[in-house]
Structures are given as structure tokens and as C-alpha cells.
Design an enzyme around this catalytic site. Structure first.
Site, mmCIF file in Angstrom:
data_model
loop_
_atom_site.group_PDB
_atom_site.id
_atom_site.type_symbol
_atom_site.label_atom_id
_atom_site.label_comp_id
_atom_site.label_asym_id
_atom_site.label_seq_id
_atom_site.Cartn_x
_atom_site.Cartn_y
_atom_site.Cartn_z
ATOM 1 N N LYS A 123 -29.569 70.703 -10.732
ATOM 2 C CA LYS A 123 -28.957 72.029 -10.810
ATOM 3 C C LYS A 123 -29.243 72.736 -12.132
ATOM 4 C CE LYS A 123 -25.215 71.282 -7.509
ATOM 5 N NZ LYS A 123 -23.783 71.079 -7.310
ATOM 6 N N LYS A 204 -31.687 71.923 3.559
ATOM 7 C CA LYS A 204 -30.365 71.802 4.195
ATOM 8 C C LYS A 204 -29.718 73.174 4.303
ATOM 9 C CE LYS A 204 -26.859 69.455 2.504
ATOM 10 N NZ LYS A 204 -25.948 68.492 1.902
ATOM 11 N N LYS A 207 -24.008 76.772 1.831
ATOM 12 C CA LYS A 207 -23.161 77.934 1.579
ATOM 13 C C LYS A 207 -23.876 78.978 0.735
ATOM 14 C CE LYS A 207 -19.732 75.330 0.035
ATOM 15 N NZ LYS A 207 -18.978 74.362 -0.380
#
Ligand code: AMP
Length: 335
Positions: A123, A204, A207
Site C-alpha cells: 500500500k 479482486k 470497495k
């Protein structure tokens, strides 16, 4: 398993915790991968679910959207069947003991341990202005778990390393300062479908994914139809379940299988064209989402309801959280 609390002479129901981060709007993968398993678990376990709004602060965020997503996520959990009389549902920031314990646990965690976390590396890679909280959030996650004397934490592969860290920190703290925490164990939920992005089936569904590839739980039927009908497939015509060679078609079959509770390979034989498969996926997804959206609509009519459930959930576990923090404070040498 180590049970540290004094009041554990008789066996208690296994306690589990699940957190959902309001970093965006809930999507179909969340429903199949996290919400459905939690809703069905609540009948046999002592279930705690929290909307991890503090974790959503580790990356760039918009305060207004965070507030909206926190309430929407909580409302959707209730709409999907989480029963607030049976389970505890609260917002992480509504229980200040999370952050207090976080600090105490930071003092039992090494910098090198945090830096080794794969999620931190992924990240933070190539990102400017990385927040310090992105490095330390696995320790907050440890606090989330240890706060409630949790026995089991359902984790997917991406969170396994964080759970290991929580266990290491608990064991270390107990060894150094005396038995304070229950050491949790990971449970790996029965492999639910891994739903991939419709526009890029090698990623994937998430959100924070682009709208075109993501089926949000509150998407109206026409949006579901548009997105599914435009889903990426391949240049062939045969409907076959082969995730490596045909990721787009396999993903549509996975979605259909998850909606119907069937096997994707078996379902593949029933379709002679991609169009037919997509139409079936649209119908199945809409059918799964219809009752959830209807219930969500009812809940949304009373804007105070979800907030009241969250406040009551926090109040129900506050005493235990305070007791855990008190134990940790005393053990570590605070007056
Ligand atoms: P996230 O939204 O990434 O914070 O994920 C929360 C949880 O939802 C994960 O731990 C998974 O259990 C589940 N989940 C999220 N996305 C997917 C997906 N695309 N397919 C299956 N499960 C998912």
C-alpha cells in the site's frame, strides 16, 4: 489456547470478531466473503462486528464520505441479516479503548515487525505522503482483537500476517508482563467465492475499484445489468469454468455459483452463449440484492436507527474493553 481472564472457570461460547473498513461502499465480494459468513456464524458464536473507521484513516480519505460510508456499511450489515440482539455491532471510534490499547501494544511491537508487513509494502509502494498510521495499523488491529478476549478471527490470506503479528504481540506481552491477553487463533472461512473485477478479472473486486467493474450492494438493477452485460470475457464462445485461461467467464460463473449456492463447473454446462450466462448473472445478483436493498431502504427511513444500534453495541462491550485496558495498564507499569 491461553485464557487470561479470571472469570473463565466455565467454558464460554467461542468469541469471534470481524471488522469492515469503510474505505468505500460495500460490494458483492464483501457480501460473499465477509458478511454472509459472519451472519451465519452469529448463531453459533459470540459475534462482534465493528466498522473500522479508524483503519479508513490510514490512506487519503474524505471526511464526509467516511462518515457516510461508516453508516452505510453498518446499515448494510443489518440489512444483510446481522442481528443486533444476538451480535454486537459498533463503530471502532466509538470505543476509545481501541486507541488506548493500540499505544500500549505499540510499546510491545518492534519497528522492524511493522515494516515487514506485506500490506504496508504494497500500500505504500510508489505513494507520496504515506501516513504513519499505515505502518502502525496492524498494531491497532491487534488492539481491536485483544481488547475483547477474542478466541477466533476469521481471516483471508491478505490478513494472515497481521493476525500472526497480533498473536506474537499478545504472547510477548503476556510473557514479559504477566498473563494479560487471550491469544487469538486464525480461522480460515470455508473458501467462499473470490469475486473478481468485471472490467479486469485479474484483479479482486474491491470497495475502491472503478465503478464499471464493481457491483456495489446498493447498485440498482439497471446498474447491475449494465455492468454485467459489459463485463470483460474473451474471444471464444464456449462457456467453460477455467479461471486461468478464461478469467472473465470464470468470474461470471463464480458470481452465479455464489448467488445460487452451486458449483461453477457444473453451472457452465447449462449455457450456450456468453449473453445467456450474463443474463443469468444479472437475474441472480438482483435476486440476492433485492431483499437487502429493501431492508436497507426501510432502515434508512429512520436515520437515527443505525447510529443508535452502533452506540448500544459500543455500550454493551465497553465494560469488558475497559477491564482489558486496565489489566494492560497495570501489567505494563502505569499507575
Ligand atoms: P475489504 O473490503 O478489502 O476490506 O475486505 C473485507 C473482507 O471482505 C475481506 O476480508 C474478504 O473476506 C471480503 N472480500 C472483499 N473483497 C472480496 C472479493 N472480491 N471476493 C471475496 N471476498 C471479498
Amino acid at each position: 489456547m491461553t485464557i487470561a481472564t479470571a472469570a473463565t472457570t466455565s467454558p464460554r461460547t467461542t468469541r469471534r470478531i470481524t471488522g469492515l473498513t469503510p474505505s468505500g461502499r460495500l460490494q458483492l465480494g464483501n457480501l460473499f466473503g465477509a458478511i454472509h459468513p459472519t451472519v451465519s456464524d452469529q448463531h453459533g458464536t459470540d459475534t462482534i462486528v465493528f466498522v473500522s473507521d479508524l483503519h479508513a484513516l490510514t490512506l487519503d480519505h474524505d471526511p464526509r464520505r467516511l462518515r457516510a460510508a461508516t453508516l452505510e456499511n453498518a446499515g448494510l450489515l443489518l440489512a444483510a441479516g446481522l442481528d443486533p440482539r444476538r451480535s454486537v455491532l459498533y463503530a471502532q471510534s466509538g470505543l476509545p479503548e481501541h486507541t488506548e490499547l493500540h499505544y500500549l501494544l505499540e510499546c510491545a511491537t518492534q519497528y522492524g515487525e511493522a515494516r515487514r508487513m506485506i500490506q504496508f509494502k504494497e500500500k505504500s509502494a510508489g505513494r507520496a505522503g504515506v501516513r504513519l498510521s499505515l505502518l502502525t495499523y496492524p498494531v491497532l488491529m491487534a488492539a481491536d482483537i485483544l481488547l475483547h478476549d477474542i478466541d477466533e478471527v476469521p481471516v483471508g490470506e491478505d490478513q494472515s500476517q497481521h493476525l500472526e503479528l497480533a498473536r506474537d504481540v499478545a504472547v510477548r506481552f503476556n510473557a514479559r508482563y504477566g498473563k494479560t491477553f487471550v491469544v487469538p487463533r486464525a480461522v480460515h472461512p470455508r473458501l467462499a467465492a473470490r469475486i473478481m473485477d468485471l472490467a479486469d478479472p485479474t484483479r479482486k473486486m474491491s470497495k475502491t475499484g472503478a465503478d464499471a467493474g464493481t457491483l456495489f450492494l446498493l447498485d440498482p438493477p439497471d446498474a447491475i445489468r449494465r455492468k454485467v452485460m459489459r463485463a470483460v470475457t474473451d474471444g471464444e464462445r464456449e462457456v467453460r469454468y477455467d479461471p486461468a485461461a478464461k478469467p472473465g467467464v470464470a468470474n461470471l460463473l463464480e458470481i452465479l455459483a455464489a448467488c445460487l449456492g452451486e458449483d461453477p463447473t457444473r453451472l457452465a454446462g447449462g449455457f450456450s452463449s456468453y449473453g445467456q450466462l450474463k443474463a443469468a448473472v444479472v437475474d441472480a445478483v438482483c435476486e440476492v440484492l433485492r431483499p437487502i436493498q429493501a431492508r436497507y431502504g426501510e432502515l434508512a427511513r429512520d436515520p437515527g436507527y443505525v447510529q443508535a444500534v452502533l452506540a448500544e453495541g459500543a455500550a454493551r462491550v465497553h465494560g469488558r474493553a475497559q477491564a482489558t485496558v486496565r489489566r494492560a495498564r497495570e501489567a505494563i507499569g502505569l499507575i
